[in-house]
Scaffold this motif. Structure first.
Motif, PDB file in Angstrom:
ATOM      1  N   VAL A  99       0.837  -1.204   0.000  1.00 48.88           N
ATOM      2  CA  VAL A  99       0.000   0.000   0.000  1.00 48.88           C
ATOM      3  C   VAL A  99       0.871   1.252   0.000  1.00 48.88           C
ATOM      4  CG1 VAL A  99      -1.747   1.295   1.282  1.00 48.88           C
ATOM      5  CG2 VAL A  99      -1.899  -1.191   1.151  1.00 48.88           C
TER       6      VAL A  99
ATOM      7  N   VAL B 168      -4.780  11.114   2.235  1.00 51.19           N
ATOM      8  CA  VAL B 168      -5.273   9.739   2.365  1.00 51.19           C
ATOM      9  C   VAL B 168      -4.189   8.836   2.946  1.00 51.19           C
ATOM     10  CG1 VAL B 168      -6.117   7.717   1.088  1.00 51.19           C
ATOM     11  CG2 VAL B 168      -6.978  10.004   0.529  1.00 51.19           C
TER      12      VAL B 168
ATOM     13  N   THR C 229      -4.575   6.739   6.310  1.00 51.61           N
ATOM     14  CA  THR C 229      -4.484   5.286   6.219  1.00 51.61           C
ATOM     15  C   THR C 229      -3.528   4.722   7.255  1.00 51.61           C
ATOM     16  OG1 THR C 229      -4.955   5.336   3.840  1.00 51.61           O
ATOM     17  CG2 THR C 229      -3.906   3.345   4.709  1.00 51.61           C
TER      18      THR C 229
ATOM     19  N   SER D  30     -11.702   5.360   5.119  1.00 56.65           N
ATOM     20  CA  SER D  30     -12.132   4.113   4.482  1.00 56.65           C
ATOM     21  C   SER D  30     -10.939   3.225   4.160  1.00 56.65           C
ATOM     22  CB  SER D  30     -12.915   4.422   3.205  1.00 56.65           C
ATOM     23  OG  SER D  30     -14.086   5.168   3.486  1.00 56.65           O
ATOM     24  N   SER D  31      -9.862   3.829   3.668  1.00 52.72           N
ATOM     25  CA  SER D  31      -8.649   3.077   3.379  1.00 52.72           C
ATOM     26  C   SER D  31      -8.088   2.432   4.645  1.00 52.72           C
ATOM     27  CB  SER D  31      -7.605   4.009   2.753  1.00 52.72           C
ATOM     28  OG  SER D  31      -6.398   3.329   2.509  1.00 52.72           O
ATOM     29  N   CYS D  32      -8.089   3.196   5.740  1.00 50.54           N
ATOM     30  CA  CYS D  32      -7.635   2.671   7.027  1.00 50.54           C
ATOM     31  C   CYS D  32      -8.555   1.548   7.501  1.00 50.54           C
ATOM     32  CB  CYS D  32      -7.589   3.793   8.057  1.00 50.54           C
ATOM     33  SG  CYS D  32      -6.955   3.306   9.679  1.00 50.54           S
TER      34      CYS D  32
END
Length: 275
Positions: A39, A98, A102, A137-139
């Motif tokens: 990621v 982001v 994250t 949301s990514s986290c």
């Protein structure tokens, strides 16, 4: 409710067992480290792509701001690029925000201030809410894959408390999550990483994040317009701002409290009729 209670006790036991078993050990496996590294690599490739499309220049000022002075230097330098290279600046901003969300990197408050300073209130709030929701949301999804041992290791007591509160509020979970997002009851970083561990559905998490972050984003972005007047980050959240956020939070849970009261009254009426 018995099933939920059993689940809470299982999670609690899991926390204690994990703490005992993993004491002194690195909480992530090699595969989990590989996922996180992948990621990170994806974000880095995106930032390199943005860098290559920018004009040749000295970008020594580009770094994550850790103070208002760092932020003012970054703002002063980016202002000259924002009008001519708007897309690149926006994409770079979004990737950095982001990424920070994250991987729970502190300093997103400075990024929110920067959005207000560069883009104004309306565009700044939209940008911050979008990037903060995307980062949360990514986290959420990264934590769903590899976060369990990390959360157990870092916040066992806080996780137990959060699990018990969620279990008691399953029927009104959106209101509870909105309350947490609007008020500083629990850190947003912890909410992002712990939510999938305590089985909060993503649609509830998404709605609460998207809506609940708007008030705080507005306060921060608006302050970014007068960046030169700020003496410290603490100036953002004076008593009036915090009181307003708590008032909004109380409003979000009021329907739930009224609904629970009505249910209790109905239950009492039924019991009275039976007797």
């Amino acid at each position: 409710m018995d099933g939920i209670a059993e689940k809470v006790s299982v999670v609690d036991g899991g926390v204690n067992n994990n703490n005992t078993a993993n004491s002194g050990k690195f909480p992530l496996t090699a595969w989990e480290v590989a996922v996180a590294s992948g990621v990170v690599l994806g974000f880095l490739l995106g930032l390199v792509g943005v860098y290559l499309t920018m004009p040749a220049s000295d970008y020594g000022f580009l770094k994550l701001p850790r103070s208002l002075q760092d932020l003012q230097i970054l703002r002063d330098n980016l202002e000259s690029y924002t009008s001519d290279y708007t897309v690149q600046v926006l994409v770079g901003y979004c990737l950095v925000y982001v990424f920070m969300q994250t991987f729970m990197i502190p300093g997103t408050v400075f990024m929110s201030l920067l959005a207000g300073s560069l883009f104004g209130v309306i565009k700044g709030v939209a940008l911050v809410v979008f990037t903060a929701t995307a980062g949360a949301s990514s986290c959420f999804f990264l934590s769903k894959i590899i976060g369990r041992p990390l959360v157990f290791s870092l916040w066992p007591d806080k996780l137990t408390f959060f699990q018990s509160q969620v279990a008691k509020r399953r029927e009104s979970l959106l209101n509870y999550m909105l309350f947490l997002r609007v008020t500083p009851t629990l850190p947003n970083t912890f909410i992002n990483v712990a939510s999938p561990i305590v089985d909060i559905p993503y649609h509830t998490f998404f709605l609460a994040t998207f809506i609940g972050l708007i008030p705080a984003a507005f306060v921060t972005v608006r302050a970014g317009i007068a960046l030169g007047e700020l003496q410290s980050v603490g100036d953002l959240y004076d008593f009036q701002s915090i009181a307003t956020l708590f008032l909004i939070g109380i409003v979000t849970v009021t329907p739930t409290l009224i609904g629970n009261k009505n249910k209790n009254n109905d239950a009492c009426d039924i019991n009275s009729n039976v007797l």
